[in-house]
Scaffold this active site. Structure first.
Site, PDB file in Angstrom:
ATOM      1  N   TYR A  73      79.550  50.023  -2.574  1.00  0.00           N
ATOM      2  CA  TYR A  73      78.548  49.379  -1.727  1.00  0.00           C
ATOM      3  C   TYR A  73      77.940  48.210  -2.496  1.00  0.00           C
ATOM      4  O   TYR A  73      77.206  48.407  -3.462  1.00  0.00           O
ATOM      5  CB  TYR A  73      77.475  50.391  -1.323  1.00  0.00           C
ATOM      6  CG  TYR A  73      76.377  49.863  -0.440  1.00  0.00           C
ATOM      7  CD1 TYR A  73      76.473  48.644   0.229  1.00  0.00           C
ATOM      8  CD2 TYR A  73      75.213  50.607  -0.249  1.00  0.00           C
ATOM      9  CE1 TYR A  73      75.458  48.172   1.037  1.00  0.00           C
ATOM     10  CE2 TYR A  73      74.194  50.152   0.570  1.00  0.00           C
ATOM     11  CZ  TYR A  73      74.315  48.935   1.205  1.00  0.00           C
ATOM     12  OH  TYR A  73      73.304  48.463   2.008  1.00  0.00           O
TER      13      TYR A  73
ATOM     14  N   LYS B 131      81.959  48.609   1.096  1.00  0.00           N
ATOM     15  CA  LYS B 131      80.993  48.082   2.067  1.00  0.00           C
ATOM     16  C   LYS B 131      80.356  46.887   1.368  1.00  0.00           C
ATOM     17  O   LYS B 131      79.645  47.038   0.384  1.00  0.00           O
ATOM     18  CB  LYS B 131      79.930  49.126   2.414  1.00  0.00           C
ATOM     19  CG  LYS B 131      78.786  48.582   3.265  1.00  0.00           C
ATOM     20  CD  LYS B 131      77.641  49.578   3.388  1.00  0.00           C
ATOM     21  CE  LYS B 131      76.476  48.969   4.160  1.00  0.00           C
ATOM     22  NZ  LYS B 131      75.301  49.890   4.219  1.00  0.00           N
TER      23      LYS B 131
END
Length: 296
Positions: free
Chosen positions: A135, A163
């Site tokens: 992330y 992500k």
């Protein structure tokens, strides 16, 4: 492991005393699975206010989500932090809770080098058999996971996706060189459609709490080759994509989306300090967003 195209980063409902509201959490999960068509759900991520959840609360949330999902969607546990050993321990406990994958945010505040980032994520990934999603959100962490570091981590067998909230240039560079099967998820709702166009696989979304069904349609239209219809949906939904983070000035997630949920009939409570409750000005702005207004 298939996490699908639309992943919702779920808020954590709180009651009037600031404790987790389990009854509302059950209703929220049903909304995300049945009504909003989420393929997977992130629990105890930063949208779920992970910095102010206790260790035990996170484990309770993981167990609850796995039970509530009952195999209908995948459950991804937010176990990343700026403490590598603590993240290892939480990731191993999450695995024992039966979650399907892990979301590991870049270590914030420490500002490690790219080598430090690589070794941090590598140590956590090697401590578990679960698939790992990186992330990258520099605006919150103060550090960018570079293209080169992302690609290096993608070589690890269970690092399966990222992500990424970086610009389309970085997403393009990752997509161009990533190993087969490594997936890119946009972390920015407003960039969901453009990200697909440069090689992303899907979106890890906040707006999908409210307009997930429409976002799923947008993604499906694009994948079916109907780019004009997908673009039209993107344009219609864009006020919510942007408005949930700028209402009318930059407002920290998940303050606006929690209010939006209350407007559409699912009061999930306020936020925990140091986040402040929504102001009257912000609340009025969220209520006036056309796609939300139509659902009130």
């Amino acid at each position: 492991m298939e996490f699908g195209r639309l992943i919702t980063a779920m808020v954590t409902p709180f009651d009037s005393e600031g404790n987790i509201d389990w009854s509302t959490a059950e209703q929220l999960m049903e909304r995300l699975i049945v009504d909003q068509q989420s393929d997977s759900i992130v629990v105890a991520g930063t949208t779920g206010e992970s910095p102010t959840l206790t260790h035990d609360e996170k484990l309770e949330l993981f167990k609850f989500a796995v039970k509530q999902a009952n195999g209908r969607v995948k459950i991804i546990a937010g176990t990343g932090s700026n403490n590598t050993q603590a993240s290892i321990e939480l990731s191993q406990e999450a695995e024992q809770c039966g979650v399907d994958g892990l979301l590991l945010v870049a270590p914030y505040y420490n500002k490690p080098s790219q080598e430090g980032l690589y070794l941090h994520f590598k140590a956590i990934a090697e401590s578990t058999k679960l698939p790992v999603i990186l992330y990258n959100v520099e605006g919150r962490t103060g550090i960018n996971i570079s293209v080169q570091t992302t690609l290096r981590l993608a070589q690890l067998s269970n690092v399966v996706a990222t992500k990424d909230c970086a610009n389309l240039e970085q997403l393009t560079a990752i997509a161009a060189e990533a190993p087969e099967g490594f997936r890119i998820y946009s972390g920015d709702d407003s960039a969901a459609l453009p990200a697909l166009a440069v090689g992303a696989y899907g979106i890890v979304s906040v707006a999908s709490h409210i307009i997930g069904k429409e976002m799923k349609e947008m993604i499906n239209r694009y994948l079916a080759g109907d780019v004009a219809a997908a673009a039209k949906l993107h344009q219609e939904l864009y006020p919510v994509f942007k408005g949930l983070f700028h209402c009318p000035h930059p407002t920290p997630n998940p303050v606006p989306v929690k209010h939006a949920l209350s407007l559409v009939g699912l009061p999930v409570g306020s936020v925990r300090l140091p986040l402040a409750p929504i102001t009257p000005e912000e609340a009025a702005f969220v209520a006036a967003l056309k796609p939300i207004q139509a659902r009130i």
